[in-house]
Design a protein around this motif. Structure first.
Motif, PDB file in Angstrom:
ATOM      1  N   VAL A 294       0.837  -1.198   0.000  1.00 56.11           N
ATOM      2  CA  VAL A 294       0.000   0.000   0.000  1.00 56.11           C
ATOM      3  C   VAL A 294       0.874   1.252   0.000  1.00 56.11           C
ATOM      4  O   VAL A 294       1.758   1.395   0.849  1.00 56.11           O
ATOM      5  N   LEU A 295       0.606   2.141  -0.938  1.00 58.66           N
ATOM      6  CA  LEU A 295       1.240   3.464  -0.965  1.00 58.66           C
ATOM      7  C   LEU A 295       0.207   4.469  -0.480  1.00 58.66           C
ATOM      8  O   LEU A 295      -0.827   4.669  -1.115  1.00 58.66           O
ATOM      9  N   TYR A 296       0.484   5.092   0.654  1.00 62.46           N
ATOM     10  CA  TYR A 296      -0.434   6.066   1.253  1.00 62.46           C
ATOM     11  C   TYR A 296       0.064   7.463   0.935  1.00 62.46           C
ATOM     12  O   TYR A 296       1.214   7.806   1.224  1.00 62.46           O
ATOM     13  N   ILE A 297      -0.792   8.283   0.325  1.00 63.26           N
ATOM     14  CA  ILE A 297      -0.441   9.666  -0.002  1.00 63.26           C
ATOM     15  C   ILE A 297      -0.975  10.569   1.103  1.00 63.26           C
ATOM     16  O   ILE A 297      -2.177  10.574   1.398  1.00 63.26           O
ATOM     17  N   VAL A 298      -0.070  11.340   1.726  1.00 65.88           N
ATOM     18  CA  VAL A 298      -0.432  12.206   2.833  1.00 65.88           C
ATOM     19  C   VAL A 298      -0.101  13.650   2.481  1.00 65.88           C
ATOM     20  O   VAL A 298       0.845  13.920   1.735  1.00 65.88           O
ATOM     21  N   GLY A 299      -0.877  14.600   3.002  1.00 68.70           N
ATOM     22  CA  GLY A 299      -0.613  16.015   2.761  1.00 68.70           C
ATOM     23  C   GLY A 299      -1.915  16.800   2.761  1.00 68.70           C
ATOM     24  O   GLY A 299      -3.007  16.228   2.670  1.00 68.70           O
ATOM     25  N   TRP A 300      -1.813  18.103   2.893  1.00 68.52           N
ATOM     26  CA  TRP A 300      -3.001  18.948   2.892  1.00 68.52           C
ATOM     27  C   TRP A 300      -3.590  19.002   1.491  1.00 68.52           C
ATOM     28  O   TRP A 300      -2.871  18.895   0.483  1.00 68.52           O
ATOM     29  N   GLY A 301      -4.918  19.148   1.391  1.00 73.19           N
ATOM     30  CA  GLY A 301      -5.618  19.128   0.110  1.00 73.19           C
ATOM     31  C   GLY A 301      -5.165  20.207  -0.861  1.00 73.19           C
ATOM     32  O   GLY A 301      -4.624  21.236  -0.463  1.00 73.19           O
TER      33      GLY A 301
ATOM     34  N   ARG B 275       0.652  29.266  -0.974  1.00 70.30           N
ATOM     35  CA  ARG B 275      -0.108  30.336  -1.615  1.00 70.30           C
ATOM     36  C   ARG B 275      -0.938  29.783  -2.764  1.00 70.30           C
ATOM     37  O   ARG B 275      -2.086  30.191  -2.976  1.00 70.30           O
ATOM     38  N   ALA B 276      -0.377  28.826  -3.498  1.00 69.94           N
ATOM     39  CA  ALA B 276      -1.141  28.155  -4.552  1.00 69.94           C
ATOM     40  C   ALA B 276      -2.273  27.328  -3.951  1.00 69.94           C
ATOM     41  O   ALA B 276      -3.391  27.293  -4.479  1.00 69.94           O
ATOM     42  N   VAL B 277      -1.987  26.669  -2.834  1.00 66.69           N
ATOM     43  CA  VAL B 277      -2.994  25.855  -2.153  1.00 66.69           C
ATOM     44  C   VAL B 277      -4.165  26.724  -1.702  1.00 66.69           C
ATOM     45  O   VAL B 277      -5.338  26.398  -1.926  1.00 66.69           O
TER      46      VAL B 277
END
Length: 305
Positions: free
Chosen positions: A4-11, A157-159
């Motif tokens: 399993v590869l879990y992708i983590v981070g703010w949307g 800033r892009a987020v």
């Protein structure tokens, strides 16, 4: 063993497009944001990435049957359990501390689900783009799971600019706009989620990688195939038509950005609209709040339009 590869981070950090591209490789299956299976998929009856209502998707019906048989968990009960167990601030204790009885219950429930996904799809790599740090914390503690962590980061800033734009939410019975976040709210989430994502590195020794959206957008094919190599997944047939054009296959993602419904030929390029469109006030506010972490991730304080 299930990989399993879990992708983590703010949307709004590019997780959905990376997820969809990985799903388009042979032997890779993306669940989308599996964390929201219970609330959005089963309780709110939103759409699967295939376009069917989640409860009507034959693939997920089979997965749930293999995972739980006649003893199907009550979705609302699991949703409430999940809310109690997986608060983001619990990430460190979920990764290495003793689990409560409820924590053990949730871990076992999720492990059965991952194993069923692997059995039904036959995928050599499962990609879970849930993004939630506390969800990633439990993965290395599941028997029969080989865990990998992808931490995705994008210029805050892009987020923020992306979160402030009205975005139609296409998977509800009656379409509406996705939740929007103001600059301070988005940036505080960006800081906290990325800090907790880094705390997870110790739980994934030699199996974690940080990826900036901007670096992915500069070299999509090379970046994605390096991720597959990192997870030990052989590349047999690529969906890329050239270095920056990809053909996205249909998917069965549980939840995610509305772009998860895009299929077919896609020309990949960095979304840099924020540089010209973002107002000075939000940009200055985000820069000031994120200043301690900007240099850490290689972002300049001053940006040109």
């Amino acid at each position: 063993m299930v990989k399993v590869l879990y992708i983590v981070g703010w949307g709004r950090s590019g997780t959905t497009i990376v997820d969809n591209i990985l799903n388009s490789y042979e032997n890779v299956f993306s669940t989308g944001e599996l964390f929201y299976l219970w609330r959005r998929g089963l309780v709110q009856k939103r759409k699967c990435g295939c376009g069917a209502r989640f409860a009507a998707c034959e693939l997920w019906a089979e997965i749930l049957d293999v995972a739980y048989g006649s003893d199907q968990p009550d979705p609302e009960a699991v949703d409430e359990l999940q809310k109690r167990i997986t608060r983001v601030r619990h990430t460190p204790s979920l990764a290495s501390g003793p689990l409560t009885d409820e924590g053990e219950e949730y871990r076992r429930l999720l492990a059965r689900l991952y194993h069923a996904i692997g059995e039904v799809t036959g995928a050599k790599l499962i990609v879970d783009s849930s993004k939630v740090p506390s969800g990633a914390a439990l993965l290395p503690r599941m028997r029969g799971v080989e865990p990998y962590l992808l931490h995705m980061v994008r210029d805050p800033r892009a987020v923020t600019h992306s979160w402030m734009r009205p975005t139609p939410q296409l998977d509800r019975p009656k379409p509406q706009l996705m939740q929007q976040h103001k600059p301070a709210d988005s940036t505080m989430h960006w800081l906290v989620w990325n800090a907790f994502a880094e705390r997870l590195y110790r739980a994934y020794p030699n199996r974690h990688r940080m990826l900036r959206y901007e670096d992915f957008a500069a070299a999509p094919r090379r970046t994605v195939e390096e991720l597959l190599e990192f997870s030990g997944t052989p590349v047999t047939e690529s969906p890329f038509l050239d270095d920056s054009t990809v053909r996205l296959e249909p998917n069965h993602t549980v939840s995610g950005n509305p772009s998860r419904f895009r299929t077919g030929e896609i020309a990949l390029r960095a979304d840099e609209r924020w540089r010209a469109d973002q107002r000075t006030g939000p940009r200055l506010a985000v820069t000031a709040l994120a200043l301690p972490m900007l240099h850490r991730y290689g972002y300049r304080v001053s940006v040109a339009a």
